[in-house]
Structure formats: structure tokens, C-alpha cells
Design a protein around this motif. Sequence first.
Motif, mmCIF file in Angstrom:
data_model
loop_
_atom_site.group_PDB
_atom_site.id
_atom_site.type_symbol
_atom_site.label_atom_id
_atom_site.label_comp_id
_atom_site.label_asym_id
_atom_site.label_seq_id
_atom_site.Cartn_x
_atom_site.Cartn_y
_atom_site.Cartn_z
ATOM 1 N N LEU A 18 0.847 -1.188 0.000
ATOM 2 C CA LEU A 18 0.000 0.000 0.000
ATOM 3 C C LEU A 18 0.881 1.235 0.000
ATOM 4 O O LEU A 18 1.841 1.313 0.767
ATOM 5 N N ILE A 19 0.553 2.189 -0.864
ATOM 6 C CA ILE A 19 1.215 3.496 -0.863
ATOM 7 C C ILE A 19 0.152 4.524 -0.507
ATOM 8 O O ILE A 19 -0.863 4.637 -1.196
ATOM 9 N N ALA A 20 0.380 5.266 0.567
ATOM 10 C CA ALA A 20 -0.565 6.300 0.981
ATOM 11 C C ALA A 20 0.162 7.633 1.055
ATOM 12 O O ALA A 20 1.046 7.827 1.887
ATOM 13 N N ASP A 21 -0.207 8.515 0.155
ATOM 14 C CA ASP A 21 0.368 9.861 0.107
ATOM 15 C C ASP A 21 -0.659 10.755 -0.559
ATOM 16 O O ASP A 21 -1.268 10.364 -1.553
ATOM 17 N N ASP A 22 -0.850 11.942 -0.019
ATOM 18 C CA ASP A 22 -1.846 12.846 -0.588
ATOM 19 C C ASP A 22 -1.360 13.533 -1.865
ATOM 20 O O ASP A 22 -2.137 14.175 -2.551
ATOM 21 N N MET A 23 -0.090 13.341 -2.209
ATOM 22 C CA MET A 23 0.446 13.968 -3.420
ATOM 23 C C MET A 23 0.604 12.928 -4.533
ATOM 24 O O MET A 23 1.453 12.030 -4.451
ATOM 25 N N ASN A 24 -0.223 13.061 -5.561
ATOM 26 C CA ASN A 24 -0.183 12.151 -6.702
ATOM 27 C C ASN A 24 1.207 12.104 -7.337
ATOM 28 O O ASN A 24 1.669 11.043 -7.756
ATOM 29 N N ILE A 25 1.882 13.236 -7.377
ATOM 30 C CA ILE A 25 3.209 13.320 -7.996
ATOM 31 C C ILE A 25 4.239 12.468 -7.238
ATOM 32 O O ILE A 25 5.247 12.061 -7.803
ATOM 33 N N VAL A 26 3.991 12.167 -5.996
ATOM 34 C CA VAL A 26 4.849 11.276 -5.206
ATOM 35 C C VAL A 26 4.352 9.833 -5.340
ATOM 36 O O VAL A 26 5.121 8.909 -5.602
ATOM 37 N N ARG A 27 3.059 9.656 -5.159
ATOM 38 C CA ARG A 27 2.442 8.331 -5.098
ATOM 39 C C ARG A 27 2.568 7.538 -6.404
ATOM 40 O O ARG A 27 2.969 6.375 -6.393
ATOM 41 N N GLU A 28 2.263 8.146 -7.518
ATOM 42 C CA GLU A 28 2.187 7.404 -8.782
ATOM 43 C C GLU A 28 3.534 6.908 -9.314
ATOM 44 O O GLU A 28 3.617 5.764 -9.763
ATOM 45 N N PRO A 29 4.606 7.695 -9.274
ATOM 46 C CA PRO A 29 5.894 7.131 -9.722
ATOM 47 C C PRO A 29 6.376 5.974 -8.842
ATOM 48 O O PRO A 29 6.963 5.015 -9.340
ATOM 49 N N ILE A 30 6.097 6.053 -7.553
ATOM 50 C CA ILE A 30 6.460 4.949 -6.663
ATOM 51 C C ILE A 30 5.647 3.714 -7.020
ATOM 52 O O ILE A 30 6.181 2.602 -7.115
ATOM 53 N N ALA A 31 4.359 3.897 -7.248
ATOM 54 C CA ALA A 31 3.499 2.772 -7.632
ATOM 55 C C ALA A 31 3.994 2.132 -8.922
ATOM 56 O O ALA A 31 4.087 0.899 -9.026
ATOM 57 N N ALA A 32 4.341 2.943 -9.905
ATOM 58 C CA ALA A 32 4.827 2.417 -11.189
ATOM 59 C C ALA A 32 6.123 1.629 -10.999
ATOM 60 O O ALA A 32 6.301 0.553 -11.578
#
Length: 161
Positions: A18-32
Motif C-alpha cells: 500500500l502506498i498512501a500519500d496525498d500527493m499524486n506526484i509522489v504516489r504514482e511514480p512509486i506505484a509504477a
Amino acid sequence: MSEHDVTPSNASNERTILIADDMNIVREPIAASLRAAGYEVLCACDGKEALELIRSHRPVLALLDLNMPVLDGLAVVRAMHALPESFHAQVIFLTADTDRDRMIEASRLGVKDYLLKRCFHFSALLERVAKYVPLPVAGAPTPVQTSAAVEPATPPVTKSV
């Protein structure tokens, strides 16, 4: 819920993070990056959604921002302690918060690691994640991805100043 949810599970998935961060710019590259490494990934944009995903999907590891709306990372960890043991995920904080007292409290709550966003590198994150959730064996089947979006194989690596 976010667009990267997977089908609910009654048992902990040994590759679900699970990745929980309110900033999409942080969350999405980590998810990818984690998906490219072979992990199942859940994404949440606040602490409440993170807790809901922990309850419904039982990830083995949670990467939490400390400062999120609705519930902060410490509140999520405290709430996890109230859940049955089968719901407990290991936790790594990935945050910009450097408050010493909050770091100590995180440690007391059992948070395994604390990475600062300003000195964050994808290679270091993948090393830390693999420490707690071993990388899938080459050639082993990977879990079925349910996200319709195609993610880039490797996100750009940037250095913090």
C-alpha cells in the motif's frame, strides 16, 4: 477509492504493498516502480482510505506519508494496532517530516523504516521494500494486474538538493 485498487482479499497477499500519500506526484511514480518490480500495489490519497484498504486487502507492507489529510500516518498506524493481527502490515514512512518526537513515536509504534522525501531515491526505496517484502522470483507468475492504465517501466530518477 483510487483507480489502482485490486480485488479484495480475505488473506494477506505476500506481494501487496500500500502506498498512501496525498500527493499524486509522489504516489504514482512509486506505484509504477513497484509494479515494474513485480509487486501488487494499492494506492490511497489519505489516511482514511489507507486504513480502508488495509482492512479490505491486507497488504504486507504500507508506505505511508506522515502528513496526510483525514488521518495522518501515525493515526493510521495506531488504528492498525486495533485491528486483528492478520491485518497488520509492516510500515515504512516516506515523508518530508523531520520532527524528532514524531520519529520516536513512529519507532515506538513499530514503524520499520523512515525515509525522507528530500533525499529519496527509487533504488533506495526498492532496497528497503525488498528488505521487508522479497522481490518475486524471476520466472514466477506475478499476480494479475487489474489496473487498466499502462504504467511506465521505470520512473525518472531525480536527485534532491
